[in-house]
Write a protein that holds these residues in place. Sequence first.
Motif, PDB file in Angstrom:
ATOM      1  N   VAL A 158       0.874  -1.184   0.000  1.00  0.00           N
ATOM      2  CA  VAL A 158       0.000   0.000   0.000  1.00  0.00           C
ATOM      3  C   VAL A 158       0.904   1.224   0.000  1.00  0.00           C
ATOM      4  N   LEU A 159       0.521   2.239  -0.763  1.00  0.00           N
ATOM      5  CA  LEU A 159       1.322   3.460  -0.798  1.00  0.00           C
ATOM      6  C   LEU A 159       0.621   4.531   0.020  1.00  0.00           C
ATOM      7  N   LEU A 160       1.312   5.028   1.038  1.00  0.00           N
ATOM      8  CA  LEU A 160       0.699   6.034   1.916  1.00  0.00           C
ATOM      9  C   LEU A 160       0.999   7.446   1.402  1.00  0.00           C
ATOM     10  N   PRO A 161       0.107   8.382   1.705  1.00  0.00           N
ATOM     11  CA  PRO A 161       0.333   9.744   1.228  1.00  0.00           C
ATOM     12  C   PRO A 161       1.236  10.527   2.187  1.00  0.00           C
ATOM     13  N   VAL A 162       2.055   9.790   2.905  1.00  0.00           N
ATOM     14  CA  VAL A 162       2.870  10.389   3.962  1.00  0.00           C
ATOM     15  C   VAL A 162       4.327  10.295   3.539  1.00  0.00           C
ATOM     16  N   LYS A 163       5.073  11.377   3.769  1.00  0.00           N
ATOM     17  CA  LYS A 163       6.508  11.305   3.486  1.00  0.00           C
ATOM     18  C   LYS A 163       7.255  11.316   4.808  1.00  0.00           C
ATOM     19  N   SER A 164       8.398  10.661   4.847  1.00  0.00           N
ATOM     20  CA  SER A 164       9.145  10.658   6.099  1.00  0.00           C
ATOM     21  C   SER A 164      10.634  10.862   5.806  1.00  0.00           C
ATOM     22  N   VAL A 165      11.329  11.337   6.821  1.00  0.00           N
ATOM     23  CA  VAL A 165      12.740  11.679   6.633  1.00  0.00           C
ATOM     24  C   VAL A 165      13.610  10.440   6.780  1.00  0.00           C
ATOM     25  N   GLY A 166      14.654  10.396   5.979  1.00  0.00           N
ATOM     26  CA  GLY A 166      15.579   9.281   6.079  1.00  0.00           C
ATOM     27  C   GLY A 166      16.962   9.744   5.696  1.00  0.00           C
ATOM     28  N   VAL A 167      17.897   8.801   5.659  1.00  0.00           N
ATOM     29  CA  VAL A 167      19.241   9.145   5.218  1.00  0.00           C
ATOM     30  C   VAL A 167      19.690   8.091   4.224  1.00  0.00           C
ATOM     31  N   LYS A 168      20.019   8.568   3.025  1.00  0.00           N
ATOM     32  CA  LYS A 168      20.471   7.634   1.994  1.00  0.00           C
ATOM     33  C   LYS A 168      21.829   8.126   1.508  1.00  0.00           C
ATOM     34  N   GLY A 169      22.887   7.325   1.697  1.00  0.00           N
ATOM     35  CA  GLY A 169      24.240   7.691   1.255  1.00  0.00           C
ATOM     36  C   GLY A 169      24.675   9.035   1.792  1.00  0.00           C
ATOM     37  N   ASP A 170      24.585   9.201   3.117  1.00  0.00           N
ATOM     38  CA  ASP A 170      24.999  10.437   3.793  1.00  0.00           C
ATOM     39  C   ASP A 170      24.134  11.655   3.476  1.00  0.00           C
ATOM     40  N   MET A 171      23.114  11.448   2.696  1.00  0.00           N
ATOM     41  CA  MET A 171      22.269  12.579   2.319  1.00  0.00           C
ATOM     42  C   MET A 171      20.905  12.448   2.992  1.00  0.00           C
ATOM     43  N   ARG A 172      20.317  13.543   3.360  1.00  0.00           N
ATOM     44  CA  ARG A 172      18.968  13.506   3.895  1.00  0.00           C
ATOM     45  C   ARG A 172      18.020  13.122   2.761  1.00  0.00           C
ATOM     46  N   SER A 173      17.129  12.205   3.069  1.00  0.00           N
ATOM     47  CA  SER A 173      16.134  11.865   2.045  1.00  0.00           C
ATOM     48  C   SER A 173      14.748  12.119   2.617  1.00  0.00           C
ATOM     49  N   TYR A 174      13.765  12.187   1.738  1.00  0.00           N
ATOM     50  CA  TYR A 174      12.403  12.481   2.163  1.00  0.00           C
ATOM     51  C   TYR A 174      11.483  11.722   1.212  1.00  0.00           C
ATOM     52  N   GLY A 175      11.093  10.508   1.643  1.00  0.00           N
ATOM     53  CA  GLY A 175      10.370   9.652   0.690  1.00  0.00           C
ATOM     54  C   GLY A 175       9.049   9.155   1.247  1.00  0.00           C
ATOM     55  N   TYR A 176       8.275   8.544   0.371  1.00  0.00           N
ATOM     56  CA  TYR A 176       6.965   8.000   0.764  1.00  0.00           C
ATOM     57  C   TYR A 176       7.113   6.791   1.682  1.00  0.00           C
ATOM     58  N   VAL A 177       6.050   6.531   2.435  1.00  0.00           N
ATOM     59  CA  VAL A 177       6.000   5.330   3.267  1.00  0.00           C
ATOM     60  C   VAL A 177       5.189   4.268   2.526  1.00  0.00           C
ATOM     61  N   ALA A 178       5.751   3.069   2.450  1.00  0.00           N
ATOM     62  CA  ALA A 178       4.998   1.944   1.871  1.00  0.00           C
ATOM     63  C   ALA A 178       4.637   0.989   3.005  1.00  0.00           C
ATOM     64  N   ALA A 179       3.397   0.504   2.999  1.00  0.00           N
ATOM     65  CA  ALA A 179       2.993  -0.487   4.003  1.00  0.00           C
ATOM     66  C   ALA A 179       2.847  -1.838   3.316  1.00  0.00           C
ATOM     67  N   LEU A 180       3.328  -2.865   3.970  1.00  0.00           N
ATOM     68  CA  LEU A 180       3.176  -4.213   3.431  1.00  0.00           C
ATOM     69  C   LEU A 180       2.083  -4.920   4.224  1.00  0.00           C
ATOM     70  N   ARG A 181       1.306  -5.730   3.535  1.00  0.00           N
ATOM     71  CA  ARG A 181       0.210  -6.438   4.198  1.00  0.00           C
ATOM     72  C   ARG A 181       0.226  -7.884   3.729  1.00  0.00           C
ATOM     73  N   ALA A 182      -0.030  -8.809   4.642  1.00  0.00           N
ATOM     74  CA  ALA A 182      -0.215 -10.219   4.264  1.00  0.00           C
ATOM     75  C   ALA A 182      -1.192 -10.810   5.262  1.00  0.00           C
ATOM     76  N   VAL A 183      -2.220 -11.490   4.746  1.00  0.00           N
ATOM     77  CA  VAL A 183      -3.215 -12.057   5.660  1.00  0.00           C
ATOM     78  C   VAL A 183      -3.596 -13.473   5.236  1.00  0.00           C
ATOM     79  N   ASN A 184      -4.019 -14.232   6.218  1.00  0.00           N
ATOM     80  CA  ASN A 184      -4.735 -15.463   5.920  1.00  0.00           C
ATOM     81  C   ASN A 184      -6.193 -15.217   6.258  1.00  0.00           C
ATOM     82  N   SER A 185      -7.065 -15.864   5.528  1.00  0.00           N
ATOM     83  CA  SER A 185      -8.465 -15.471   5.654  1.00  0.00           C
ATOM     84  C   SER A 185      -9.403 -16.615   5.318  1.00  0.00           C
ATOM     85  N   ALA A 186     -10.611 -16.546   5.910  1.00  0.00           N
ATOM     86  CA  ALA A 186     -11.685 -17.448   5.506  1.00  0.00           C
ATOM     87  C   ALA A 186     -12.581 -16.660   4.581  1.00  0.00           C
ATOM     88  N   GLU A 187     -12.414 -16.864   3.279  1.00  0.00           N
ATOM     89  CA  GLU A 187     -13.263 -16.226   2.264  1.00  0.00           C
ATOM     90  C   GLU A 187     -13.273 -14.695   2.334  1.00  0.00           C
TER      91      GLU A 187
END
Length: 503
Positions: free
Chosen positions: A428-457
């Motif tokens: 899932v792609l969230l409309p939220v950006k968050s701060v990070g560090v990539k190769g010594d540089m400040r980054s500001y990218g989207y948050v991705a959520a992963l989902r996995a479920v088992n289910s009855a129908e």
Amino acid sequence: MSDMIVVDYGSQYTFLLSRRIRELGVKCEVQHPNDIRISKNTVGIVLSGGPQSVYSEKAYQLNQKIIDSNLPILAICYGFQLISKYFNGKVEKHDHGEYGLMEVTLDNTDPVLDDIPKNIITWMSHGDSVTMLPEGFSQIAKSSSGIIAGAKKDNIYAFQFHPEVHHTQYGLNIIKNFLFKICKAKENWNLGEYSEELIQKLKKQIGNRKVIGGVSGGVDSTVAAYILKKAIGNNMIGIFVNHGLLRKNEENVVPGNLRKLGINLIEVDASEIFLQRLRGITEPEEKRKIIGETFIEVFEKEAKKIDSDYLLQGTIYSDVIESAASSKTSDKIKSHHNVGGLPERMNLKLIEPLRELFKDEVRELGIKMGIPWEYINRQPFPGPGLAIRIIGAVDERKVNILKEVDFIYRQTLKEFNIYKDIWQSFAVLLPVKSVGVKGDMRSYGYVAALRAVNSAEGMTASWYEIPYNVLREASSRITGKISEIGRVVYDITDKPPSTIEWE
Ligand code: XMP
């Protein structure tokens, strides 16, 4: 065709009841409490459990047709309470219901309890209980907590526990005794024969007229179209609409697969119009509505070019029950997207060859008819596609980002050999950006959520415990390969309280 009817009062175990009956070789159809159809072949009726109290305002009442039929009745849990109320017994709320395993003592002199020991462990799941039996009923089972666990009068049998759940010892024997000793049912259910009969019936019904149907590559529409292809050959015309919100590569793979099955197929690329209409739309139900309506429009335009009399729908049992329930009593949680409305608009008759079957029976039927395993065992994918996995506004760039994230995630699960054990998994792609560090540089990218479920129908779901090393690998591949993603999170919410999809 049904010889047994299971009336669905909303229990999570209803589907198990009809499965058990079919496993025992007897034809069975699940029906909605407000829409009981008894045929000359019906030999017995099973009343399922349900979440309501018989006294609540919204509670289903006992449909008079059931009593008027004079057919044998097996009433379970809510069904028992309903029968008791109908015949003027007493049903009361308990301070604390009974949930889980409970020992029950049976009066096993009745044929419905033949070959079953006197004391068995059963599965209970109820808030209310029958505290006084109606006149003429005799008690045939008592729980160790003192509750009336079973009763009968003539050919009406009622149990507070769930014989359909495998935790109930000898539960299958109770159902078997009811079917064969009480209802005198005949063994007449066989999926292979069923499909042959169905094909012959469709052939006769449709003759040399044409049938059109949307095919997405999902299990239901594929099996439904394949059955029709077997019945009427090229007069079954499948329409594959690419709305641009499919998983990566699907628009290339799916039509090829359908053609390999010999299905006469028309492909429509409508991705531009869908994206255009979704621009700036953030509200989930509005997205669904736009997609549903646009789908109908695109489909209708293609369909009009073909002189057909019938519209094929891959409706399966759970859709029938869901739509019956949502139209009459329960709240709409999410509107599901299909081609509703089209049959009347285009003056088409509906063909729904799978409406009596459960998802796993549809799969089994597909395999029996020779559809390859990998076409049949695909994970479910929602009609509105990636649009409801991009939270907030949808645009082409976001669709492309999500396609890649989702692809890498599912690829990782496949490499670690756990994809096949998971009922549904996606990103899932969230409309939220968050701060990070990539190769010594400040980054500001989207948050991705992963989902996995088992289910009855899809009705309930529990989040899947993906091993940490697999999550770590997926996360590092996603952030490493997709520069727009700065952070990956894993969704650990069951359904309920959440739903499987995020929108
Ligand atoms: P939810 O999110 O309601 O999903 O827990 C249950 C199952 O249904 C799928 N789903 C949909 N399928 N049209 C569909 O054809 C829809 O609008 C839709 N919404 C959810 C979902 O992927 C899950 O398998």
